[in-house]
Design a protein around this motif. Structure first.
Motif, PDB file in Angstrom:
ATOM      1  N   SER A 214       0.827  -1.209   0.000  1.00 10.57           N
ATOM      2  CA  SER A 214       0.000   0.000   0.000  1.00 10.57           C
ATOM      3  C   SER A 214       0.862   1.260   0.000  1.00 10.57           C
ATOM      4  N   TRP A 215       2.026   1.206   0.644  1.00 10.43           N
ATOM      5  CA  TRP A 215       2.899   2.368   0.671  1.00 10.43           C
ATOM      6  C   TRP A 215       3.407   2.691  -0.734  1.00 10.43           C
ATOM      7  N   TYR A 216       3.733   1.647  -1.502  1.00 10.92           N
ATOM      8  CA  TYR A 216       4.196   1.872  -2.874  1.00 10.92           C
ATOM      9  C   TYR A 216       3.044   2.317  -3.768  1.00 10.92           C
ATOM     10  N   ARG A 217       1.833   1.894  -3.437  1.00 12.02           N
ATOM     11  CA  ARG A 217       0.676   2.408  -4.172  1.00 12.02           C
ATOM     12  C   ARG A 217       0.487   3.899  -3.890  1.00 12.02           C
ATOM     13  N   ALA A 218       0.851   4.327  -2.695  1.00 14.64           N
ATOM     14  CA  ALA A 218       0.812   5.761  -2.390  1.00 14.64           C
ATOM     15  C   ALA A 218       1.747   6.515  -3.333  1.00 14.64           C
ATOM     16  N   PHE A 219       2.937   5.952  -3.562  1.00 12.63           N
ATOM     17  CA  PHE A 219       3.886   6.567  -4.501  1.00 12.63           C
ATOM     18  C   PHE A 219       3.290   6.612  -5.903  1.00 12.63           C
ATOM     19  N   PHE A 220       2.648   5.515  -6.328  1.00 17.22           N
ATOM     20  CA  PHE A 220       2.018   5.491  -7.650  1.00 17.22           C
ATOM     21  C   PHE A 220       0.960   6.589  -7.758  1.00 17.22           C
ATOM     22  N   ASN A 221       0.153   6.768  -6.719  1.00 17.47           N
ATOM     23  CA  ASN A 221      -0.882   7.798  -6.750  1.00 17.47           C
ATOM     24  C   ASN A 221      -0.294   9.206  -6.739  1.00 17.47           C
ATOM     25  N   LEU A 222       0.884   9.355  -6.133  1.00 14.66           N
ATOM     26  CA  LEU A 222       1.592  10.629  -6.240  1.00 14.66           C
ATOM     27  C   LEU A 222       1.914  10.911  -7.705  1.00 14.66           C
ATOM     28  N   GLN A 314      14.887   1.674  -5.693  1.00 12.46           N
ATOM     29  CA  GLN A 314      15.490   2.501  -4.648  1.00 12.46           C
ATOM     30  C   GLN A 314      14.856   3.887  -4.576  1.00 12.46           C
ATOM     31  N   HIS A 315      14.376   4.400  -5.695  1.00 11.10           N
ATOM     32  CA  HIS A 315      13.790   5.742  -5.710  1.00 11.10           C
ATOM     33  C   HIS A 315      12.415   5.777  -5.052  1.00 11.10           C
ATOM     34  N   PRO A 316      11.483   4.910  -5.434  1.00  9.14           N
ATOM     35  CA  PRO A 316      10.227   4.865  -4.682  1.00  9.14           C
ATOM     36  C   PRO A 316      10.441   4.538  -3.204  1.00  9.14           C
ATOM     37  N   THR A 317      11.411   3.652  -2.925  1.00  9.24           N
ATOM     38  CA  THR A 317      11.656   3.250  -1.531  1.00  9.24           C
ATOM     39  C   THR A 317      12.090   4.436  -0.681  1.00  9.24           C
ATOM     40  N   ARG A 318      12.924   5.291  -1.244  1.00 10.26           N
ATOM     41  CA  ARG A 318      13.388   6.469  -0.503  1.00 10.26           C
ATOM     42  C   ARG A 318      12.195   7.349  -0.109  1.00 10.26           C
ATOM     43  N   TRP A 319      11.279   7.557  -1.080  1.00  5.23           N
ATOM     44  CA  TRP A 319      10.088   8.364  -0.791  1.00  5.23           C
ATOM     45  C   TRP A 319       9.192   7.654   0.206  1.00  5.23           C
ATOM     46  N   VAL A 320       9.002   6.358   0.036  1.00  2.00           N
ATOM     47  CA  VAL A 320       8.131   5.577   0.918  1.00  2.00           C
ATOM     48  C   VAL A 320       8.614   5.639   2.360  1.00  2.00           C
ATOM     49  N   LEU A 321       9.886   5.394   2.591  1.00  2.00           N
ATOM     50  CA  LEU A 321      10.417   5.395   3.958  1.00  2.00           C
ATOM     51  C   LEU A 321      10.256   6.758   4.620  1.00  2.00           C
ATOM     52  N   LYS A 322      10.593   7.804   3.880  1.00  2.00           N
ATOM     53  CA  LYS A 322      10.490   9.168   4.418  1.00  2.00           C
ATOM     54  C   LYS A 322       9.051   9.486   4.811  1.00  2.00           C
ATOM     55  N   ASN A 323       8.111   9.133   3.940  1.00  2.00           N
ATOM     56  CA  ASN A 323       6.730   9.536   4.176  1.00  2.00           C
ATOM     57  C   ASN A 323       5.970   8.565   5.070  1.00  2.00           C
ATOM     58  N   LYS A 324       6.417   7.323   5.154  1.00  2.00           N
ATOM     59  CA  LYS A 324       5.820   6.415   6.137  1.00  2.00           C
ATOM     60  C   LYS A 324       6.161   6.884   7.550  1.00  2.00           C
ATOM     61  N   ILE A 325       7.383   7.352   7.743  1.00  2.00           N
ATOM     62  CA  ILE A 325       7.768   7.888   9.051  1.00  2.00           C
ATOM     63  C   ILE A 325       6.936   9.122   9.392  1.00  2.00           C
ATOM     64  N   LYS A 326       6.747   9.999   8.405  1.00  2.00           N
ATOM     65  CA  LYS A 326       5.912  11.185   8.634  1.00  2.00           C
ATOM     66  C   LYS A 326       4.495  10.773   9.011  1.00  2.00           C
ATOM     67  N   LEU A 329       4.248   9.630  12.511  1.00  2.00           N
ATOM     68  CA  LEU A 329       4.368  10.742  13.448  1.00  2.00           C
ATOM     69  C   LEU A 329       3.154  11.668  13.408  1.00  2.00           C
ATOM     70  N   GLY A 330       2.171  11.311  12.575  1.00  2.00           N
ATOM     71  CA  GLY A 330       0.960  12.109  12.487  1.00  2.00           C
ATOM     72  C   GLY A 330       1.099  13.359  11.650  1.00  2.00           C
ATOM     73  N   LYS A 331       2.146  13.424  10.820  1.00  2.00           N
ATOM     74  CA  LYS A 331       2.368  14.595   9.984  1.00  2.00           C
ATOM     75  C   LYS A 331       1.724  14.405   8.612  1.00  2.00           C
ATOM     76  N   SER A 332       1.323  15.522   7.998  1.00  2.00           N
ATOM     77  CA  SER A 332       0.711  15.476   6.673  1.00  2.00           C
ATOM     78  C   SER A 332       1.761  15.195   5.607  1.00  2.00           C
ATOM     79  N   ILE A 333       1.347  14.489   4.561  1.00  2.00           N
ATOM     80  CA  ILE A 333       2.248  14.159   3.457  1.00  2.00           C
ATOM     81  C   ILE A 333       2.250  15.306   2.462  1.00  2.00           C
TER      82      ILE A 333
END
Length: 385
Positions: A214-222, A314-326, A329-333
């Motif tokens: 689902s996290w990688y699907r978030a990247f696809f929707n971006l 590696q490129h989607p993964t970098r975005w996924v890790l950064k934004n999964k942490i956000k 933490l309850g922060k907006s993407i």
């Protein structure tokens, strides 16, 4: 030969352009193919081993020989997914009984009435949901549905996603495009703020899940947000290298997003070769790959996005890790700082202004050879048995 291009991993087999739906965002149904000239199961025997085969249309289940086609492509790949409207309930169930590992993806464009309005047939939502629930009850694992987002259904997209979670089914998104395949020249998101806002909400919800898929699907929707804004792709298009499409009459194209106002050339026809190598490694195919490398279109469709997301993981993964942490933490993407991943692609790719033509130039769609379906053929397409 060591200098050969690698074999593709994915193929979409467009079995027919006949379809009983009357979708607002797609005019395939108005430009049907002649069933006597459509590719056969035997034609597909030339295909190499593949990782993934999508059997699509039109409506694949209008073909009474679809089981023969599925039998051949299952010899070429362990994963086969059929895209369908869900209209032909009995045929879909019969296919799943014979091939329990088959994947079924049903098109659902909104909740009940919205879906039926957009797909142009009353009762379509009910049929789609019933067939999905029946498949789930049968124990079929690879099932789900997809929504093509337009100006009129982005609100429903969120409810369809939530429904998929409750049902334990896959959910995919797309946004409508213009191309020779859809036979459309007026698909345009005019309420961008609303649609992008709903995609943003979907991304937020996907990242809250405990499922990495689902996290990688978030990247696809971006990437869909990026496309709606008219920006170059986040990752390059490698259509014609990683994947390809086979038309109902056998022509091979790198993708189904081509428009003749930019370019549209076939890599060859599977009926004209004895081996797949003859087509795939031909000068004609290499010319098409060169056109893809500088293609001015910025399409973002799963058929061409998924292979490069996997290749350059590696490129989607970098975005996924950064934004999964956000998300944790309850922060907006943030959807304004969209990455454009440099993997050595031609800088002209995806820049519509680089086509040498105005992007407001009217789109020229050359109609296929006109095929008139008889009343008997039209009635047969609407039969559900």
């Amino acid at each position: 030969m060591s200098n050969k291009k690698p074999y593709p991993t994915d193929v979409s087999v467009i079995t027919t352009y006949r379809c009983q739906m009357r979708c607002k965002m797609c005019d395939i149904w108005a430009n049907p193919t002649d069933k006597k000239r459509e590719i056969t199961a035997k034609d597909l025997e030339v295909l190499p081993r593949l990782r993934f085969v999508n059997v699509t249309g039109g409506e694949p289940f209008v073909r009474r020989d679809l089981e023969d086609i599925v039998d051949v492509v299952f010899q070429k790949s362990e994963r086969v997914v059929i895209s369908t409207s869900g209209w032909h309930t009995d045929r879909i169930i019969k296919m799943a009984e014979k091939y329990p590992n088959i994947g079924i993806r049903v098109s659902i464009e909104g909740l009940s009435q919205k879906n039926d309005d957009l797909r142009g047939r009353d009762g379509t939502f009910d049929k789609a949901l019933r067939v999905l629930l029946t498949l789930k009850e049968m124990g079929v694992k690879d099932i789900g549905y997809g929504c093509t987002v337009s100006n009129k259904n982005s609100d429903d997209m969120l409810w369809l996603y939530r429904l998929s979670r409750e049902l334990g089914m896959e959910f995919a998104t797309a946004t409508f495009h213009n191309s020779y395949y859809f036979h459309k020249d007026d698909n345009e998101i005019t309420n961008q703020g609303e649609v992008i806002g709903n995609f943003h909400n979907l991304i937020e919800e996907l990242l809250k899940e405990n499922n990495p898929k689902s996290w990688y699907r978030a990247f696809f929707n971006l990437g869909l947000i990026n496309y709606i804004r008219g920006k170059p792709r986040m990752l390059p298009c490698e259509a014609g290298t990683a994947n390809f499409f086979i038309e109902p009459y056998g022509d091979v194209y790198p993708c189904n997003g081509l428009e003749e106002r930019y370019w549209k050339e076939s890599m060859g026809n599977i009926r004209d070769v004895k081996t797949f190598d003859e087509l795939w490694f031909s000068e004609r195919a290499e010319k098409v790959r060169g056109l893809v490398r500088t293609c001015p279109k910025n399409c973002w469709m799963v058929g061409t996005a998924a292979p490069v997301m996997k290749k350059y993981i590696q490129h989607p993964t970098r975005w996924v890790l950064k934004n999964k942490i956000k998300s944790m933490l309850g922060k907006s993407i943030c959807i304004h700082d969209i990455p454009k991943c440099d993997v050595g692609q031609d800088p002209r790719q995806g820049d519509l202004r680089e086509s040498g033509r105005s992007v407001v130039q009217p789109i020229v769609i050359r109609p296929r050879e006109k095929v008139e379906l008889s009343e008997v053929e039209l009635a047969d397409m609407l039969r559900t048995d």
